[in-house]
Each structure stands twice: as C-alpha cells, then as structure tokens.
Motif scaffolding. Structure first.
Motif, PDB file in Angstrom:
ATOM      1  N   PHE A 192      -2.626  -3.187   3.120  1.00 55.17           N
ATOM      2  CA  PHE A 192      -2.082  -1.892   3.546  1.00 55.17           C
ATOM      3  C   PHE A 192      -2.247  -0.840   2.439  1.00 55.17           C
ATOM      4  O   PHE A 192      -2.749   0.262   2.668  1.00 55.17           O
ATOM      5  CB  PHE A 192      -0.615  -2.067   3.922  1.00 55.17           C
ATOM      6  N   CYS A 193      -1.854  -1.214   1.212  1.00 52.23           N
ATOM      7  CA  CYS A 193      -1.962  -0.265   0.084  1.00 52.23           C
ATOM      8  C   CYS A 193      -3.425   0.097  -0.182  1.00 52.23           C
ATOM      9  O   CYS A 193      -3.755   1.265  -0.398  1.00 52.23           O
ATOM     10  CB  CYS A 193      -1.335  -0.858  -1.175  1.00 52.23           C
TER      11      CYS A 193
ATOM     12  N   GLY B 272       7.171   1.631  -3.481  1.00 56.22           N
ATOM     13  CA  GLY B 272       7.398   2.162  -2.138  1.00 56.22           C
ATOM     14  C   GLY B 272       6.281   1.780  -1.182  1.00 56.22           C
ATOM     15  O   GLY B 272       6.531   1.351  -0.052  1.00 56.22           O
ATOM     16  N   ALA B 273       5.037   1.913  -1.645  1.00 51.62           N
ATOM     17  CA  ALA B 273       3.888   1.589  -0.795  1.00 51.62           C
ATOM     18  C   ALA B 273       3.823   0.094  -0.510  1.00 51.62           C
ATOM     19  O   ALA B 273       3.549  -0.325   0.619  1.00 51.62           O
ATOM     20  CB  ALA B 273       2.595   2.055  -1.455  1.00 51.62           C
ATOM     21  N   LEU B 274       4.114  -0.725  -1.540  1.00 52.85           N
ATOM     22  CA  LEU B 274       4.114  -2.182  -1.327  1.00 52.85           C
ATOM     23  C   LEU B 274       5.183  -2.586  -0.305  1.00 52.85           C
ATOM     24  O   LEU B 274       4.944  -3.435   0.557  1.00 52.85           O
ATOM     25  CB  LEU B 274       4.346  -2.917  -2.651  1.00 52.85           C
ATOM     26  N   LEU B 275       6.355  -1.951  -0.412  1.00 47.44           N
ATOM     27  CA  LEU B 275       7.428  -2.242   0.553  1.00 47.44           C
ATOM     28  C   LEU B 275       7.010  -1.840   1.959  1.00 47.44           C
ATOM     29  O   LEU B 275       7.220  -2.588   2.922  1.00 47.44           O
ATOM     30  CB  LEU B 275       8.697  -1.481   0.169  1.00 47.44           C
ATOM     31  N   ALA B 276       6.408  -0.644   2.073  1.00 50.68           N
ATOM     32  CA  ALA B 276       5.940  -0.193   3.388  1.00 50.68           C
ATOM     33  C   ALA B 276       4.917  -1.183   3.940  1.00 50.68           C
ATOM     34  O   ALA B 276       4.927  -1.506   5.133  1.00 50.68           O
ATOM     35  CB  ALA B 276       5.340   1.205   3.284  1.00 50.68           C
ATOM     36  N   GLY B 277       4.045  -1.690   3.044  1.00 48.01           N
ATOM     37  CA  GLY B 277       3.048  -2.678   3.465  1.00 48.01           C
ATOM     38  C   GLY B 277       3.695  -3.972   3.920  1.00 48.01           C
ATOM     39  O   GLY B 277       3.277  -4.573   4.918  1.00 48.01           O
ATOM     40  N   LEU B 278       4.740  -4.419   3.211  1.00 47.19           N
ATOM     41  CA  LEU B 278       5.463  -5.632   3.613  1.00 47.19           C
ATOM     42  C   LEU B 278       6.076  -5.450   4.997  1.00 47.19           C
ATOM     43  O   LEU B 278       6.018  -6.359   5.841  1.00 47.19           O
ATOM     44  CB  LEU B 278       6.568  -5.958   2.600  1.00 47.19           C
ATOM     45  N   ALA B 279       6.674  -4.254   5.218  1.00 40.24           N
ATOM     46  CA  ALA B 279       7.302  -3.991   6.523  1.00 40.24           C
ATOM     47  C   ALA B 279       6.247  -4.060   7.630  1.00 40.24           C
ATOM     48  O   ALA B 279       6.473  -4.666   8.683  1.00 40.24           O
ATOM     49  CB  ALA B 279       7.992  -2.627   6.522  1.00 40.24           C
ATOM     50  N   VAL B 280       5.081  -3.450   7.372  1.00 39.72           N
ATOM     51  CA  VAL B 280       4.014  -3.437   8.372  1.00 39.72           C
ATOM     52  C   VAL B 280       3.515  -4.864   8.643  1.00 39.72           C
ATOM     53  O   VAL B 280       3.345  -5.276   9.799  1.00 39.72           O
ATOM     54  CB  VAL B 280       2.861  -2.522   7.897  1.00 39.72           C
ATOM     55  N   ALA B 281       3.303  -5.637   7.560  1.00 39.01           N
ATOM     56  CA  ALA B 281       2.821  -7.006   7.731  1.00 39.01           C
ATOM     57  C   ALA B 281       3.847  -7.861   8.473  1.00 39.01           C
ATOM     58  O   ALA B 281       3.497  -8.675   9.337  1.00 39.01           O
ATOM     59  CB  ALA B 281       2.494  -7.624   6.381  1.00 39.01           C
ATOM     60  N   ALA B 282       5.146  -7.659   8.159  1.00 36.09           N
ATOM     61  CA  ALA B 282       6.204  -8.405   8.852  1.00 36.09           C
ATOM     62  C   ALA B 282       6.189  -8.070  10.340  1.00 36.09           C
ATOM     63  O   ALA B 282       6.414  -8.934  11.187  1.00 36.09           O
ATOM     64  CB  ALA B 282       7.570  -8.085   8.248  1.00 36.09           C
ATOM     65  N   THR B 283       5.910  -6.807  10.663  1.00 43.65           N
ATOM     66  CA  THR B 283       5.806  -6.412  12.065  1.00 43.65           C
ATOM     67  C   THR B 283       4.640  -7.129  12.731  1.00 43.65           C
ATOM     68  O   THR B 283       4.719  -7.507  13.905  1.00 43.65           O
ATOM     69  CB  THR B 283       5.610  -4.892  12.174  1.00 43.65           C
ATOM     70  N   GLY B 284       3.547  -7.319  11.959  1.00 42.16           N
ATOM     71  CA  GLY B 284       2.409  -8.075  12.482  1.00 42.16           C
ATOM     72  C   GLY B 284       2.815  -9.492  12.861  1.00 42.16           C
ATOM     73  O   GLY B 284       2.414 -10.011  13.908  1.00 42.16           O
ATOM     74  N   LEU B 285       3.649 -10.118  12.011  1.00 42.11           N
ATOM     75  CA  LEU B 285       4.142 -11.469  12.337  1.00 42.11           C
ATOM     76  C   LEU B 285       4.965 -11.437  13.626  1.00 42.11           C
ATOM     77  O   LEU B 285       4.873 -12.342  14.452  1.00 42.11           O
ATOM     78  CB  LEU B 285       4.972 -12.028  11.182  1.00 42.11           C
TER      79      LEU B 285
ATOM     80  N   ARG C 115       4.919   4.107   8.119  1.00 39.23           N
ATOM     81  CA  ARG C 115       4.013   4.967   7.368  1.00 39.23           C
ATOM     82  C   ARG C 115       2.574   4.534   7.616  1.00 39.23           C
ATOM     83  O   ARG C 115       2.315   3.352   7.821  1.00 39.23           O
ATOM     84  CB  ARG C 115       4.314   4.739   5.877  1.00 39.23           C
TER      85      ARG C 115
ATOM     86  N   ALA D 184      -1.120  -4.566  10.848  1.00 38.32           N
ATOM     87  CA  ALA D 184      -0.181  -5.384  11.633  1.00 38.32           C
ATOM     88  C   ALA D 184      -0.933  -6.292  12.604  1.00 38.32           C
ATOM     89  O   ALA D 184      -0.653  -7.497  12.684  1.00 38.32           O
ATOM     90  CB  ALA D 184       0.792  -4.482  12.394  1.00 38.32           C
TER      91      ALA D 184
ATOM     92  N   PHE E 288      14.123  -3.274   6.041  1.00 38.13           N
ATOM     93  CA  PHE E 288      13.452  -4.243   6.911  1.00 38.13           C
ATOM     94  C   PHE E 288      12.512  -5.125   6.083  1.00 38.13           C
ATOM     95  O   PHE E 288      12.516  -6.357   6.212  1.00 38.13           O
ATOM     96  CB  PHE E 288      12.691  -3.505   8.014  1.00 38.13           C
TER      97      PHE E 288
ATOM     98  N   SER F  13       0.542  -6.643   2.714  1.00 37.48           N
ATOM     99  CA  SER F  13       1.036  -5.510   1.933  1.00 37.48           C
ATOM    100  C   SER F  13      -0.049  -4.950   1.026  1.00 37.48           C
ATOM    101  O   SER F  13      -0.238  -3.720   0.934  1.00 37.48           O
ATOM    102  CB  SER F  13       2.245  -5.958   1.115  1.00 37.48           C
TER     103      SER F  13
END
Lengths: 179, 192
Positions: free
Chosen positions: A171-172, B122-135, A137, A146, A52, A168
């Motif tokens: 988040f980190c 992995g953490a940066l990707l998870a952060g991107l996914a979360v931020a994209a959800t925010g959008l 996560r 978010a 995603f 991102s």
C-alpha cells in the motif's frame, strides 16, 4: 455529569451492535464506523481506521477495537463500559441458548439457525469491508491492495499477520509510486 | 446446576477440567491469536491435544458460535466453557479470551496512536487497515459460498449486501427484518 452521559451513550451505541454481530465482529464494522464517525462525531475517520488497524494486529478478537475507543473517549470507565456493552448482550444470549440446547438438543433447530443467519452474516461481512474501503485513504490503491490480499489469503499459505504486513508495505509503495 | 452441567461432555475422552485449567487454556488462546484463525487453534488445543471435546461436539459448537450474534471466538469460548463447567465455566472462558487481550490493545493502542501523526507510521497503519479489510473480503467471500446453497439463501444474502451497502439501510434493521424470515424458512425446509 457530562462524563456519565458519555458512558451511557457509549453503552447505548455499542450494546445493540453486540446483538447485530451475526457472523462475528467483522460484520458490525461498517455500522460501527457509521455510528461513531458520522453519527456521534466521537472520532475522525482517520482515527477510526488507525484503531481498526491496531485492533487487527493486536492479540485477541478484533472487536476489542471498542475497548480502545472507550478508553480514548472516557478513560478506564469508558473502556470497561464499551467492553461490557459489546460482549454482554450476545454472551447472555449464547449462554441462554446453550442452556436450552442441553435440555433439548435438536439438530433441525440448529440447521435452521445456520441456514437462515449464514447468508446475512456473509452479506454483513462483505458490506462492512466495502464501507471501510470506501472510506479508506488511497482510493484505487486501497481497493487493489485489499482485493490482492483477499485473493492471496485464499491462494498462499501465509498467516494473517504476515499478509497484513505485506499488504501494508504494498500500500505504501503504491501510494508513493502514484504520487 | 454446575454438577449436572459438568457431565454434559461425557462422550469426550477426558474428564472435565478444573476452572483453573479451563481459564489458563483459553487465556493462552486469547493472547496468542492475532489477526483471526483462532478457531483452528481451538480445535487443535481442545480436541486433538487435550481431548476435552469430540470432533462432533466441537463442530456443532462452532457452527452455532458463528451463526449466533457476537464475536465468534467469544461465543465459542462461552459454548465450550458451558459444556465443560456450566455457567461459571462459560464466564471464566469468556473472561480468559477477552480480558488479557483487552489490556494488550490498550497498551499497544495508546502507544501506536501517539505515533500515528508521523506520516510514515500513519501510512503503514492505513496500509494495515486496508490489508485487514482484504482479509475480511476473503472471509466474506468464503462465507458467501458456504451460505448461498439455494435461491432463498442467495436472495437473503443479496438483500443484506445491497440493502446495507447501496441503500444504506441500518444493518440492525436489515437483520431484524431478514433473520426471522431466514430461520423460519430454514425450519420449513428441514420439515420437507
């Protein structure tokens, strides 16, 4: 033969989603996650969320996440079948409607479609975002980042890519601070 | 059919473009659009710069592209392509916005997924996914404000959101049940 079955399954799972994507690709993400992670066990939750993230920062429509999934599961054939499954049904519908539209333009009909479908689109987009966040996560960190990015998108004049990168890093940072 | 369709966009200021021009224009948009916002780019490109459509033609296409099922950008490309060059134009426009980015995501995806086992990436990707959800939350909020114009549309919105999120109804079932009600009521509403 097992591969053929997988390709058929890919089509069977993705094609209905195509017709369900009212309001665009974001509205089917919740259902997509549910189908491929919980239903078919094709991907782990982490792999889904990684894909995603990639689909959002890669060029083109985010729905190309299914192309990546198809590739991951069944190589080139999987990528092609998944892409056709997600685009063909809705595209056929759009072309058929475009055809009738030209032979009989009718503003009332268009207004009724927009009136009736727009609330469903809004509901699906929001419920997909909530589903994704519940499975993301980081718990409360994920929710606050978010919501923060969502608010920032309305208040600050920054492009989506910039906002995602800021989000991102935030988040980190928060994850590390929270231990 | 193609020749007849080619004259559809007569009230735009420019003659219909060739299939090659059409394909190249949509390819450029498909490959440069990252993280959404492509509808605004399409407007600038096709209405302001090239004059292929009038504002009204573009906006009515946009409204339909967003309310019909399917990816918004793909639907808009199909719609605009059809107006300019008929079914073939629609197919060319769709291919142009979908295929080049499809190759790009395979290239980027396979590279990044290989690196995602690394904890930092992995953490940066998870952060991107979360931020994209925010959008998505922000887009959904805007869509809600735009869609809920009276009691019935607000109820349709509420039933969709609560049905899918809290009761875990299949989104397909919810759409199948509510879409006909919404569109039918939309018709009745315009009659009065």
């Amino acid at each position: 033969m097992k591969d053929d079955n997988l390709l058929v399954s890919l089509f069977v799972v993705f094609a209905p989603l195509s017709l369900m994507a009212i309001g665009g690709g974001s509205s089917i993400l919740g259902e997509l996650q549910h189908s491929v992670v919980d239903g078919r066990h094709w991907l782990t939750n982490k792999a889904f969320l990684d894909m995603f993230a990639i689909s959002r920062v890669a060029p083109g429509p985010g729905t190309l996440i299914v192309t990546l999934m198809g590739w991951h599961l069944a190589g080139w054939a999987g990528a092609i079948v998944a892409t056709i499954a997600i685009f063909a049904p809705s595209s056929l519908l759009v072309v058929v409607i475009a055809h009738f539209w030209h032979s009989r333009p009718n503003a009332a009909w268009q207004g009724a479609m927009v009136y009736g479908l727009a609330p469903l689109a809004a509901g699906l987009v929001l419920s997909s975002a909530i589903t994704l966040l519940s499975n993301a996560r980081g718990g409360w960190v994920a929710w606050s980042v978010a919501v923060g990015i969502g608010v920032a998108a309305r208040k600050v004049k920054l492009g989506p890519l910039t906002l995602m990168i800021i989000g991102s890093f935030a988040f980190c940072g928060l994850l590390m601070a929270a231990g | 059919m193609l020749r007849k369709d080619a004259h559809v966009a007569t009230d735009a200021s420019a003659p219909p473009p060739s299939l090659l021009d059409l394909g190249l224009a949509f390819t450029k948009l498909g490959i440069t659009s990252i993280g959404g916002g492509v509808n605004g780019m399409m407007h600038t490109e096709f209405v302001t710069n090239r004059g292929w459509f009038t504002d009204r033609q573009f906006l009515s296409g946009l409204a339909l592209a967003q309310s019909l099922p399917g990816v918004n950008v793909a639907n808009l490309a199909l719609w605009l392509g059809y107006q300019l060059r008929g079914s073939v134009g629609a197919l060319v426009a769709l291919g142009a916005v979908v295929l080049p980015p499809a190759f790009a995501i395979l290239l980027i995806g396979n590279l990044v997924l290989r690196l995602s086992a690394d904890p930092v990436i992995g953490a940066l990707l998870a952060g991107l996914a979360v931020a994209a959800t925010g959008l998505s939350l922000s887009v959904g909020y805007l869509a809600m404000r735009y869609a809920c114009i009276d009691v019935v549309s607000a109820i349709l919105f509420g039933c969709t959101l609560i049905g899918v999120t809290a009761f875990h109804f299949s989104a397909l079932a919810v759409v199948a049940a509510l879409a006909p009600i919404g569109v039918a009521y939309g018709f009745l509403r315009t009659r009065h």
